[in-house]
Design an enzyme around this catalytic site. Structure first.
Site, PDB file in Angstrom:
ATOM      1  N   ASN A 162      18.156  24.781  40.103  1.00  0.00           N
ATOM      2  CA  ASN A 162      19.099  23.249  39.430  1.00  0.00           C
ATOM      3  C   ASN A 162      18.389  21.831  39.530  1.00  0.00           C
ATOM      4  O   ASN A 162      19.264  20.795  40.082  1.00  0.00           O
ATOM      5  CB  ASN A 162      20.382  23.255  40.423  1.00  0.00           C
ATOM      6  N   ASP A 178       9.097  18.643  47.976  1.00  0.00           N
ATOM      7  CA  ASP A 178      10.384  19.349  47.925  1.00  0.00           C
ATOM      8  C   ASP A 178      11.942  19.317  48.089  1.00  0.00           C
ATOM      9  O   ASP A 178      11.729  18.091  48.214  1.00  0.00           O
ATOM     10  CB  ASP A 178      10.406  20.249  49.607  1.00  0.00           C
ATOM     11  N   LEU A 179      12.890  19.305  47.504  1.00  0.00           N
ATOM     12  CA  LEU A 179      13.935  18.861  46.605  1.00  0.00           C
ATOM     13  C   LEU A 179      14.838  18.739  48.152  1.00  0.00           C
ATOM     14  O   LEU A 179      15.104  18.616  49.071  1.00  0.00           O
ATOM     15  CB  LEU A 179      14.643  19.180  45.877  1.00  0.00           C
ATOM     16  N   ASP A 180      15.836  20.587  48.631  1.00  0.00           N
ATOM     17  CA  ASP A 180      16.406  21.032  48.765  1.00  0.00           C
ATOM     18  C   ASP A 180      16.201  20.410  50.501  1.00  0.00           C
ATOM     19  O   ASP A 180      15.967  21.636  51.121  1.00  0.00           O
ATOM     20  CB  ASP A 180      17.527  22.040  48.645  1.00  0.00           C
ATOM     21  N   LYS A 230       7.450  30.247  47.308  1.00  0.00           N
ATOM     22  CA  LYS A 230       7.248  29.857  48.577  1.00  0.00           C
ATOM     23  C   LYS A 230       7.140  31.339  49.482  1.00  0.00           C
ATOM     24  O   LYS A 230       8.369  31.940  49.084  1.00  0.00           O
ATOM     25  CB  LYS A 230       7.735  28.732  49.268  1.00  0.00           C
ATOM     26  N   LYS A 255      15.870  29.168  53.215  1.00  0.00           N
ATOM     27  CA  LYS A 255      14.650  28.178  52.666  1.00  0.00           C
ATOM     28  C   LYS A 255      13.960  27.898  51.914  1.00  0.00           C
ATOM     29  O   LYS A 255      12.890  28.466  52.761  1.00  0.00           O
ATOM     30  CB  LYS A 255      14.730  27.342  53.742  1.00  0.00           C
ATOM     31  N   GLY A 256      14.073  27.373  50.964  1.00  0.00           N
ATOM     32  CA  GLY A 256      12.352  27.949  50.399  1.00  0.00           C
ATOM     33  C   GLY A 256      12.105  28.554  49.249  1.00  0.00           C
ATOM     34  O   GLY A 256      11.251  28.729  48.127  1.00  0.00           O
ATOM     35  N   SER A 286       9.731  22.686  43.628  1.00  0.00           N
ATOM     36  CA  SER A 286      11.267  23.197  44.519  1.00  0.00           C
ATOM     37  C   SER A 286      11.090  24.432  43.786  1.00  0.00           C
ATOM     38  O   SER A 286      10.898  24.319  42.415  1.00  0.00           O
ATOM     39  CB  SER A 286      12.379  22.261  43.744  1.00  0.00           C
ATOM     40  N   ALA A 287      11.620  25.320  44.343  1.00  0.00           N
ATOM     41  CA  ALA A 287      11.892  26.418  43.843  1.00  0.00           C
ATOM     42  C   ALA A 287      13.160  26.815  42.967  1.00  0.00           C
ATOM     43  O   ALA A 287      13.862  27.296  42.502  1.00  0.00           O
ATOM     44  CB  ALA A 287      12.499  27.897  44.760  1.00  0.00           C
ATOM     45  N   SER A 288      13.578  25.689  43.507  1.00  0.00           N
ATOM     46  CA  SER A 288      15.604  25.642  42.604  1.00  0.00           C
ATOM     47  C   SER A 288      15.240  25.747  41.065  1.00  0.00           C
ATOM     48  O   SER A 288      14.466  24.669  40.564  1.00  0.00           O
ATOM     49  CB  SER A 288      16.019  24.315  42.968  1.00  0.00           C
ATOM     50  N   ARG A 307      16.260  31.966  44.385  1.00  0.00           N
ATOM     51  CA  ARG A 307      17.930  32.422  44.273  1.00  0.00           C
ATOM     52  C   ARG A 307      17.655  34.411  44.751  1.00  0.00           C
ATOM     53  O   ARG A 307      18.200  34.847  45.627  1.00  0.00           O
ATOM     54  CB  ARG A 307      18.848  32.481  43.408  1.00  0.00           C
ATOM     55  N   THR A 314      21.348  19.306  50.246  1.00  0.00           N
ATOM     56  CA  THR A 314      21.995  20.538  49.324  1.00  0.00           C
ATOM     57  C   THR A 314      21.206  21.405  50.491  1.00  0.00           C
ATOM     58  O   THR A 314      22.286  22.742  50.294  1.00  0.00           O
ATOM     59  CB  THR A 314      21.074  20.647  48.660  1.00  0.00           C
ATOM     60  N   GLU A 360       8.095  19.423  53.773  1.00  0.00           N
ATOM     61  CA  GLU A 360       8.809  19.834  53.605  1.00  0.00           C
ATOM     62  C   GLU A 360       9.460  20.605  54.103  1.00  0.00           C
ATOM     63  O   GLU A 360       9.567  20.289  55.976  1.00  0.00           O
ATOM     64  CB  GLU A 360       7.991  21.540  53.406  1.00  0.00           C
ATOM     65  N   ASP A 361      11.065  21.118  54.627  1.00  0.00           N
ATOM     66  CA  ASP A 361      12.021  21.659  55.070  1.00  0.00           C
ATOM     67  C   ASP A 361      11.951  23.250  55.886  1.00  0.00           C
ATOM     68  O   ASP A 361      12.559  23.440  56.391  1.00  0.00           O
ATOM     69  CB  ASP A 361      13.688  20.968  54.874  1.00  0.00           C
TER      70      ASP A 361
HETATM   71  C1  BG6 Z   1      15.481  25.867  47.713  1.00  0.00           C
HETATM   72  C2  BG6 Z   1      16.545  26.728  48.720  1.00  0.00           C
HETATM   73  O1  BG6 Z   1      14.623  24.267  47.223  1.00  0.00           O
HETATM   74  O2  BG6 Z   1      15.766  26.902  45.953  1.00  0.00           O
HETATM   75  C3  BG6 Z   1      16.511  27.752  48.483  1.00  0.00           C
HETATM   76  O3  BG6 Z   1      15.722  26.124  49.551  1.00  0.00           O
HETATM   77  C4  BG6 Z   1      16.995  28.362  46.561  1.00  0.00           C
HETATM   78  O4  BG6 Z   1      17.704  27.994  49.740  1.00  0.00           O
HETATM   79  C5  BG6 Z   1      16.343  28.321  46.428  1.00  0.00           C
HETATM   80  O5  BG6 Z   1      17.857  29.602  47.596  1.00  0.00           O
HETATM   81  C6  BG6 Z   1      16.665  28.620  45.046  1.00  0.00           C
HETATM   82  O6  BG6 Z   1      17.447  27.942  43.704  1.00  0.00           O
HETATM   83  P1  BG6 Z   1      18.747  27.499  42.951  1.00  0.00           P
HETATM   84  O7  BG6 Z   1      19.305  26.755  42.614  1.00  0.00           O
HETATM   85  O8  BG6 Z   1      17.588  28.119  41.407  1.00  0.00           O
HETATM   86  O9  BG6 Z   1      19.744  29.251  42.941  1.00  0.00           O
HETATM   87 MG    MG Z   2      13.768  23.448  50.875  1.00  0.00          MG
END
Ligand code: BG6
Ligand code: MG
Length: 225
Positions: A118, A9-11, A145, A45-46, A114-116, A49, A17, A169-170
């Site tokens: 970004n 996982d990233l964040d 997730k 977390k995870g 990662s779910a992000s 958005r 972050t 994973e956190d």
């Molecule tokens: C996950 C974070 O990695 O990414 C969440 O744990 C976050 O907190 C999710 O909402 C989505 O991220 P982003 O950067 O696409 O808004």
């Molecule tokens: Mg995380």
């Protein structure tokens, strides 16, 4: 049957972050006239958005239409990106780089799950983009997730079966996703919050090659049963 890949996982696992997501969501909640606690934040977390926004609006008892929700999610992301733009490699979590190097000496392949949305700009800022052979992020998934999709796609991208993979994973929802994917799940952080994980470590700090080898061998044993 051995472990061939580690999926991170990233964040909150690779970079610090998770705190920036929390601060940005909190600023948004405050702008809507309510607050939420660090304990509430665990639920975010995870998850994606938009799902995070739904959880927050639930906490604040707010009902909004789709256009308002899109605007709020965009506002939160703008605040989050302000933090990301200031990031440097110093914000890679302690022990991450030696851990990745130790895995490479064991011929373990490395992917991101990662779910992000970004993830790529964040990895670029901390100069870690090249550390991951496969990157599956929020731009490539349709299900958040605890759905295992992100980890299954990462394993598929590497061409490795799920039962040869370890996930780091956190988030409790990320651990659930790893277990549903039939992978070995390592929790990073608090053992009470990550009780479902096969094992929990406080961080990658103080992990040496011997501990990496032990981890790979315990994961192999568990996944073979
Ligand atoms: C996950 C974070 O990695 O990414 C969440 O744990 C976050 O907190 C999710 O909402 C989505 O991220 P982003 O950067 O696409 O808004
Ligand atoms: Mg995380």
């Amino acid at each position: 049957m051995n472990i061939h890949a580690c999926i991170f996982d990233l964040d909150g696992v690779i970079v610090d972050t998770a705190k920036y997501h929390y601060r940005s969501w909190r600023k948004l909640a405050n702008s809507l006239g309510f607050d939420f606690s660090e304990a509430d934040n665990e639920q975010l977390k995870g998850v994606s958005r938009m799902q995070s926004l739904e959880i927050i609006l639930g906490i604040g008892n707010k009902t909004l239409d789709e256009a308002e929700k899109q605007a709020l999610a965009a506002q939160k992301n703008d605040w989050f990106l302000e933090y990301i733009h200031t990031m440097t490699p110093d914000e890679i979590l302690p022990g991450v780089i030696p851990f990745l190097e130790n895995l490479k000496t064991q011929n373990i392949r490395i992917a991101l799950g990662s779910a992000s949305k970004n993830a790529v700009p964040t990895l670029k800022k901390v100069k870690l983009l090249d550390a991951f052979e496969v990157i599956i992020d929020g731009t490539k998934t349709t299900r958040s997730k605890p759905d295992p999709q992100v980890f299954l796609l990462a394993a598929k991208g590497l061409g490795i079966a799920p039962q040869h993979c370890i996930v780091f994973e956190d988030a409790a929802k990320g651990i659930e996703a790893a277990l549903s994917a039939n992978m070995y799940a390592v929790g990073l952080g608090n053992a009470d919050e990550l009780a479902q994980a096969h094992t929990v470590i406080p961080s990658f700090e103080h992990i040496n090659l011997e501990t990496v080898k032990r981890l790979l061998s315990s994961a192999t044993k568990i996944l073979n049963h």
